[in-house]
Design a protein around this motif. Structure first.
Motif, PDB file in Angstrom:
ATOM      1  N   LEU A  11       0.854  -1.184   0.000  1.00 41.69           N
ATOM      2  CA  LEU A  11       0.000   0.000   0.000  1.00 41.69           C
ATOM      3  C   LEU A  11       0.890   1.234   0.000  1.00 41.69           C
ATOM      4  N   LEU A  12       0.645   2.119  -0.945  1.00 41.39           N
ATOM      5  CA  LEU A  12       1.465   3.323  -1.109  1.00 41.39           C
ATOM      6  C   LEU A  12       0.636   4.524  -0.681  1.00 41.39           C
ATOM      7  N   HIS A  13       0.929   5.056   0.494  1.00 43.56           N
ATOM      8  CA  HIS A  13       0.138   6.150   1.069  1.00 43.56           C
ATOM      9  C   HIS A  13       0.755   7.504   0.757  1.00 43.56           C
ATOM     10  N   GLY A  14       0.190   8.213  -0.208  1.00 44.11           N
ATOM     11  CA  GLY A  14       0.624   9.567  -0.535  1.00 44.11           C
ATOM     12  C   GLY A  14       1.503   9.651  -1.774  1.00 44.11           C
ATOM     13  N   SER A  15       1.527  10.847  -2.334  1.00 49.37           N
ATOM     14  CA  SER A  15       2.212  11.048  -3.621  1.00 49.37           C
ATOM     15  C   SER A  15       3.715  10.830  -3.549  1.00 49.37           C
ATOM     16  N   ASN A  16       4.360  11.195  -2.446  1.00 50.81           N
ATOM     17  CA  ASN A  16       5.806  10.989  -2.358  1.00 50.81           C
ATOM     18  C   ASN A  16       6.166   9.520  -2.446  1.00 50.81           C
ATOM     19  N   VAL A  17       5.454   8.693  -1.726  1.00 45.21           N
ATOM     20  CA  VAL A  17       5.711   7.252  -1.743  1.00 45.21           C
ATOM     21  C   VAL A  17       5.357   6.672  -3.110  1.00 45.21           C
ATOM     22  N   ILE A  18       4.238   7.081  -3.659  1.00 44.57           N
ATOM     23  CA  ILE A  18       3.838   6.600  -4.981  1.00 44.57           C
ATOM     24  C   ILE A  18       4.923   6.924  -6.001  1.00 44.57           C
ATOM     25  N   ASN A  19       5.403   8.166  -5.986  1.00 45.30           N
ATOM     26  CA  ASN A  19       6.449   8.566  -6.937  1.00 45.30           C
ATOM     27  C   ASN A  19       7.689   7.687  -6.816  1.00 45.30           C
ATOM     28  N   VAL A  20       8.166   7.487  -5.614  1.00 46.45           N
ATOM     29  CA  VAL A  20       9.398   6.719  -5.404  1.00 46.45           C
ATOM     30  C   VAL A  20       9.225   5.264  -5.817  1.00 46.45           C
ATOM     31  N   PHE A  22       6.791   3.820  -7.722  1.00 44.76           N
ATOM     32  CA  PHE A  22       6.508   3.670  -9.151  1.00 44.76           C
ATOM     33  C   PHE A  22       7.803   3.820  -9.955  1.00 44.76           C
ATOM     34  N   GLU A  23       8.659   4.745  -9.560  1.00 45.08           N
ATOM     35  CA  GLU A  23       9.934   4.907 -10.256  1.00 45.08           C
ATOM     36  C   GLU A  23      10.797   3.658 -10.100  1.00 45.08           C
ATOM     37  N   TRP A  29       4.012   7.410 -14.501  1.00 44.82           N
ATOM     38  CA  TRP A  29       2.908   8.076 -13.824  1.00 44.82           C
ATOM     39  C   TRP A  29       3.251   9.542 -13.664  1.00 44.82           C
ATOM     40  N   SER A  30       2.408  10.389 -14.168  1.00 43.06           N
ATOM     41  CA  SER A  30       2.654  11.820 -14.043  1.00 43.06           C
ATOM     42  C   SER A  30       1.381  12.561 -13.660  1.00 43.06           C
ATOM     43  N   GLY A  31       0.383  11.822 -13.180  1.00 41.73           N
ATOM     44  CA  GLY A  31      -0.880  12.437 -12.822  1.00 41.73           C
ATOM     45  C   GLY A  31      -0.937  12.820 -11.364  1.00 41.73           C
ATOM     46  N   THR A  32      -2.131  12.775 -10.826  1.00 37.33           N
ATOM     47  CA  THR A  32      -2.344  13.078  -9.420  1.00 37.33           C
ATOM     48  C   THR A  32      -2.703  11.787  -8.694  1.00 37.33           C
ATOM     49  N   VAL A  33      -2.657  11.836  -7.379  1.00 40.56           N
ATOM     50  CA  VAL A  33      -3.040  10.661  -6.598  1.00 40.56           C
ATOM     51  C   VAL A  33      -4.490  10.283  -6.916  1.00 40.56           C
TER      52      VAL A  33
END
Length: 79
Positions: A11-20, A22-23, A29-33
């Motif tokens: 589970l990826l909680h928040g945009s910072n974690v999602i960005n890291v 996913f990279e 991914w370049s959209g919003t949460v």
């Protein structure tokens, strides 16, 4: 740490974690949460579930809906 634990679902909680994360898995991914909130993303080793940070849901007074989304996503991932 992810490689050591080898989770089936992450589970990826928040945009910072999602960005890291996913990279790390080369997921474009370049959209919003909001674009990916609660969607399942398969990698070769696990299922990634991007989510709003729970604090955002709390501030928006939307905890019940947030919890339902998390429950649904985890249930689908573990099926």
């Amino acid at each position: 740490e992810i490689a050591v634990v080898e989770p089936q679902v992450l589970l990826l909680h928040g945009s910072n974690v999602i960005n890291v994360v996913f990279e790390m898995f080369d997921i474009d991914w370049s959209g919003t949460v909001g674009d990916v909130h609660g969607e399942l993303h398969q990698t070769s080793h696990m299922t990634l579930v991007p989510l709003y940070h729970w604090g955002y849901a709390y501030r928006q007074r939307d905890v019940e809906s947030y919890n339902e989304t998390v429950h649904k996503a985890v249930s689908e991932a573990m099926a």
